[in-house]
Design a protein around this motif. Structure first.
Motif, PDB file in Angstrom:
ATOM      1  N   MET A  61     101.321  -2.917  50.212  1.00  0.00           N
ATOM      2  CA  MET A  61     100.132  -4.097  50.096  1.00  0.00           C
ATOM      3  C   MET A  61     100.340  -4.889  51.311  1.00  0.00           C
ATOM      4  SD  MET A  61      99.340  -3.320  46.827  1.00  0.00           S
ATOM      5  CE  MET A  61     100.374  -1.814  45.761  1.00  0.00           C
ATOM      6  N   SER A  62      99.371  -4.447  51.999  1.00  0.00           N
ATOM      7  CA  SER A  62      99.389  -5.699  53.269  1.00  0.00           C
ATOM      8  C   SER A  62      97.870  -6.016  53.402  1.00  0.00           C
ATOM      9  CB  SER A  62      99.797  -4.625  54.247  1.00  0.00           C
ATOM     10  OG  SER A  62      98.715  -3.752  54.800  1.00  0.00           O
ATOM     11  N   PHE A  63      97.713  -7.282  54.068  1.00  0.00           N
ATOM     12  CA  PHE A  63      96.233  -7.651  54.458  1.00  0.00           C
ATOM     13  C   PHE A  63      96.596  -8.228  55.819  1.00  0.00           C
ATOM     14  CE2 PHE A  63      93.674 -11.153  54.641  1.00  0.00           C
ATOM     15  CZ  PHE A  63      92.278 -10.746  54.251  1.00  0.00           C
ATOM     16  N   THR A  64      95.589  -7.656  56.822  1.00  0.00           N
ATOM     17  CA  THR A  64      95.538  -8.290  57.960  1.00  0.00           C
ATOM     18  C   THR A  64      94.005  -8.672  58.260  1.00  0.00           C
ATOM     19  OG1 THR A  64      95.003  -6.302  58.942  1.00  0.00           O
ATOM     20  CG2 THR A  64      97.426  -6.903  58.831  1.00  0.00           C
ATOM     21  N   MET A  65      94.037  -9.830  59.362  1.00  0.00           N
ATOM     22  CA  MET A  65      92.347 -10.324  59.457  1.00  0.00           C
ATOM     23  C   MET A  65      92.326 -10.809  61.133  1.00  0.00           C
ATOM     24  SD  MET A  65      92.092 -13.567  57.112  1.00  0.00           S
ATOM     25  CE  MET A  65      93.457 -14.888  57.533  1.00  0.00           C
ATOM     26  N   LYS A  66      91.207 -10.692  61.735  1.00  0.00           N
ATOM     27  CA  LYS A  66      91.178 -11.127  63.008  1.00  0.00           C
ATOM     28  C   LYS A  66      89.786 -11.659  63.441  1.00  0.00           C
ATOM     29  CE  LYS A  66      91.920  -9.450  67.715  1.00  0.00           C
ATOM     30  NZ  LYS A  66      92.385  -8.182  68.692  1.00  0.00           N
ATOM     31  N   LEU A 121      88.605  -7.440  58.314  1.00  0.00           N
ATOM     32  CA  LEU A 121      89.695  -7.509  57.488  1.00  0.00           C
ATOM     33  C   LEU A 121      90.328  -6.061  57.247  1.00  0.00           C
ATOM     34  CD1 LEU A 121      87.915  -9.701  54.631  1.00  0.00           C
ATOM     35  CD2 LEU A 121      89.236 -10.577  56.449  1.00  0.00           C
ATOM     36  N   ALA A 122      91.265  -5.958  56.855  1.00  0.00           N
ATOM     37  CA  ALA A 122      91.870  -4.828  56.717  1.00  0.00           C
ATOM     38  C   ALA A 122      92.936  -4.724  55.439  1.00  0.00           C
ATOM     39  CB  ALA A 122      92.788  -4.063  57.966  1.00  0.00           C
ATOM     40  N   GLY A 123      93.080  -3.651  54.751  1.00  0.00           N
ATOM     41  CA  GLY A 123      94.161  -3.819  53.541  1.00  0.00           C
ATOM     42  C   GLY A 123      93.497  -4.393  52.331  1.00  0.00           C
ATOM     43  N   GLU A 124      94.418  -5.161  51.589  1.00  0.00           N
ATOM     44  CA  GLU A 124      93.925  -5.580  50.387  1.00  0.00           C
ATOM     45  C   GLU A 124      93.658  -7.008  50.079  1.00  0.00           C
ATOM     46  OE1 GLU A 124      97.013  -3.663  47.915  1.00  0.00           O
ATOM     47  OE2 GLU A 124      96.264  -1.828  48.124  1.00  0.00           O
ATOM     48  N   LEU A 125      92.562  -7.561  49.653  1.00  0.00           N
ATOM     49  CA  LEU A 125      92.244  -8.761  49.459  1.00  0.00           C
ATOM     50  C   LEU A 125      92.420  -8.885  47.863  1.00  0.00           C
ATOM     51  CD1 LEU A 125      91.077 -11.470  50.752  1.00  0.00           C
ATOM     52  CD2 LEU A 125      88.735 -10.652  50.336  1.00  0.00           C
ATOM     53  N   ASP A 150      94.526 -17.038  52.721  1.00  0.00           N
ATOM     54  CA  ASP A 150      94.391 -16.914  54.249  1.00  0.00           C
ATOM     55  C   ASP A 150      93.035 -16.667  54.718  1.00  0.00           C
ATOM     56  OD1 ASP A 150      97.288 -16.974  54.312  1.00  0.00           O
ATOM     57  OD2 ASP A 150      97.473 -14.650  54.152  1.00  0.00           O
ATOM     58  N   LEU A 151      92.234 -16.109  54.097  1.00  0.00           N
ATOM     59  CA  LEU A 151      90.902 -15.925  54.635  1.00  0.00           C
ATOM     60  C   LEU A 151      90.046 -17.250  54.438  1.00  0.00           C
ATOM     61  CD1 LEU A 151      88.607 -14.330  55.373  1.00  0.00           C
ATOM     62  CD2 LEU A 151      88.092 -13.403  53.230  1.00  0.00           C
ATOM     63  N   ASN A 152      90.278 -17.689  53.170  1.00  0.00           N
ATOM     64  CA  ASN A 152      89.859 -19.229  53.091  1.00  0.00           C
ATOM     65  C   ASN A 152      90.139 -20.135  54.284  1.00  0.00           C
ATOM     66  OD1 ASN A 152      88.317 -18.605  50.802  1.00  0.00           O
ATOM     67  ND2 ASN A 152      89.855 -19.701  49.494  1.00  0.00           N
ATOM     68  N   GLU A 206      87.905  -1.327  56.767  1.00  0.00           N
ATOM     69  CA  GLU A 206      89.237  -0.892  56.472  1.00  0.00           C
ATOM     70  C   GLU A 206      89.883  -1.947  55.470  1.00  0.00           C
ATOM     71  OE1 GLU A 206      91.766  -0.943  60.216  1.00  0.00           O
ATOM     72  OE2 GLU A 206      90.106  -1.364  61.019  1.00  0.00           O
ATOM     73  N   LEU A 207      88.956  -2.529  54.716  1.00  0.00           N
ATOM     74  CA  LEU A 207      89.409  -3.119  53.539  1.00  0.00           C
ATOM     75  C   LEU A 207      89.147  -2.169  52.382  1.00  0.00           C
ATOM     76  CD1 LEU A 207      90.120  -6.228  52.603  1.00  0.00           C
ATOM     77  CD2 LEU A 207      87.706  -6.308  51.658  1.00  0.00           C
ATOM     78  N   THR A 208      90.419  -1.877  51.574  1.00  0.00           N
ATOM     79  CA  THR A 208      90.593  -0.829  50.676  1.00  0.00           C
ATOM     80  C   THR A 208      90.543  -1.722  49.294  1.00  0.00           C
ATOM     81  OG1 THR A 208      93.056  -1.041  50.894  1.00  0.00           O
ATOM     82  CG2 THR A 208      91.800   0.267  52.093  1.00  0.00           C
ATOM     83  N   TYR A 209      90.607  -2.786  49.176  1.00  0.00           N
ATOM     84  CA  TYR A 209      90.570  -3.576  47.658  1.00  0.00           C
ATOM     85  C   TYR A 209      90.167  -4.862  47.856  1.00  0.00           C
ATOM     86  CZ  TYR A 209      92.603  -5.286  43.219  1.00  0.00           C
ATOM     87  OH  TYR A 209      92.684  -5.815  42.015  1.00  0.00           O
ATOM     88  N   MET A 210      89.495  -5.292  46.985  1.00  0.00           N
ATOM     89  CA  MET A 210      89.160  -6.760  46.725  1.00  0.00           C
ATOM     90  C   MET A 210      88.883  -7.065  45.142  1.00  0.00           C
ATOM     91  SD  MET A 210      85.375  -8.676  47.586  1.00  0.00           S
ATOM     92  CE  MET A 210      85.526  -8.591  49.532  1.00  0.00           C
ATOM     93  N   SER A 211      89.676  -8.080  44.826  1.00  0.00           N
ATOM     94  CA  SER A 211      89.670  -8.545  43.382  1.00  0.00           C
ATOM     95  C   SER A 211      88.525  -9.650  43.265  1.00  0.00           C
ATOM     96  CB  SER A 211      90.972  -9.069  42.942  1.00  0.00           C
ATOM     97  OG  SER A 211      91.357 -10.255  43.802  1.00  0.00           O
ATOM     98  N   SER A 212      88.646 -10.334  42.183  1.00  0.00           N
ATOM     99  CA  SER A 212      87.629 -11.599  42.261  1.00  0.00           C
ATOM    100  C   SER A 212      87.922 -12.796  42.996  1.00  0.00           C
ATOM    101  CB  SER A 212      87.800 -12.055  40.906  1.00  0.00           C
ATOM    102  OG  SER A 212      88.940 -12.821  40.443  1.00  0.00           O
ATOM    103  N   ALA A 213      89.348 -12.645  43.644  1.00  0.00           N
ATOM    104  CA  ALA A 213      89.907 -13.694  44.484  1.00  0.00           C
ATOM    105  C   ALA A 213      89.078 -13.560  45.929  1.00  0.00           C
ATOM    106  CB  ALA A 213      91.331 -13.633  44.650  1.00  0.00           C
TER     107      ALA A 213
END
Lengths: 101, 152
Positions: free
Chosen positions: A1-6, A18-22, A29-31, A51-58
């Motif tokens: 489980m990882s999440f990166t952003m630039k 965004l990359a990984g799982e949000l 962090d994104l906010n 590269e974003l593989t998952y997004m929940s309601s968050a």
């Protein structure tokens, strides 16, 4: 489980990759990054999501947060959204307020 | 039938991650397709997050996840000790009627939780909430099959 952003800001456009799982763990962090972008007077937000593989309601709440923080009439564009992530956004009806391509 | 259980404190720093690992392992054993695994994980994530934030109101408590692989389905039960709450009674219609830009930030989780699983059941048993998520095992040519590609 990882999440990166630039983030890269050019003119009035902020581009965030965004990359990984949000999820609920990574959404704050994104906010924070969106808040930084707003502080730099951007009027357009581009999210690169290939590269974003998952997004929940968050993650959906992050989009709503961005929409409400950016100046009225600002455009949010999602690029390269994976099918399940796009479907998640459509289920909430938020696809009507953004551009997905 | 394969069965496994997980008890987790909802104050865990990576609750979504722990739930994801649990669901991914089960989905792999059951042979769910990558899409099924994705939506089941999302549902479990949303239900447990909702329990943590609204059920226990951020004050902590335990959630018990259990998974059972039956011949034709994968059943995931999520139990908690928070006050009774039936997600099936949540009506997203009023929220969705509001233009997205004017909505509250929250309220999407339960909509997503119940939107893509094959079956969703709620019951209040022995003083506990029990949410049950079911994904039917497709098998055959349309499924990735055990060990196939999975999201997550």
């Amino acid at each position: 489980m990882s999440f990166t952003m630039k983030m890269n800001v050019e003119g009035d456009t902020a581009t965030i990759r965004l990359a990984g799982e949000l999820d609920g763990s990574s959404a704050p962090d994104l906010n924070d990054l969106v808040t930084q972008a707003v502080g730099r007077q951007v009027g357009r937000l581009v999210l690169l999501l290939d590269e974003l593989t998952y997004m929940s309601s968050a993650g959906v709440r992050c989009l709503v947060f961005a929409h409400q923080k950016l100046p009225r009439g600002s455009q949010i564009t999602l690029v390269g959204t994976k099918p399940e992530v796009a479907e998640t956004i459509r289920l909430t009806g938020f696809d009507r307020s953004i551009v997905m391509r | 039938m394969l069965a496994c259980r997980l008890r987790i404190d909802v104050r865990h720093v990576s609750l979504p991650g722990v739930v994801a690992d649990f669901i991914e392992a089960l989905a792999g054993e059951a042979g769910l397709t990558s899409r099924q695994a994705y939506w089941l994980r999302l549902a479990a994530d949303e239900i447990t997050t909702n329990i943590a934030h609204h059920g226990y109101r951020g004050e902590g408590g335990v959630v018990d996840l259990s998974g059972e692989i039956e011949p034709d389905r994968l059943r995931v039960s999520i139990e908690d000790d928070a006050p009774p709450f039936d997600p099936g009674c949540y009506d997203p219609a009023p929220r969705l009627a509001v233009p997205p830009a004017q909505r509250d930030e929250g309220g999407y989780g339960l909509l997503l939780a119940m939107g893509k699983v094959d079956e969703f059941h709620y019951e209040y048993v022995g003083g506990r909430n029990r949410n049950t998520l079911i994904m039917r095992l497709l098998g055959g040519a349309n499924a990735d099959g055990p060990g196939g590609h999975r999201t997550g």
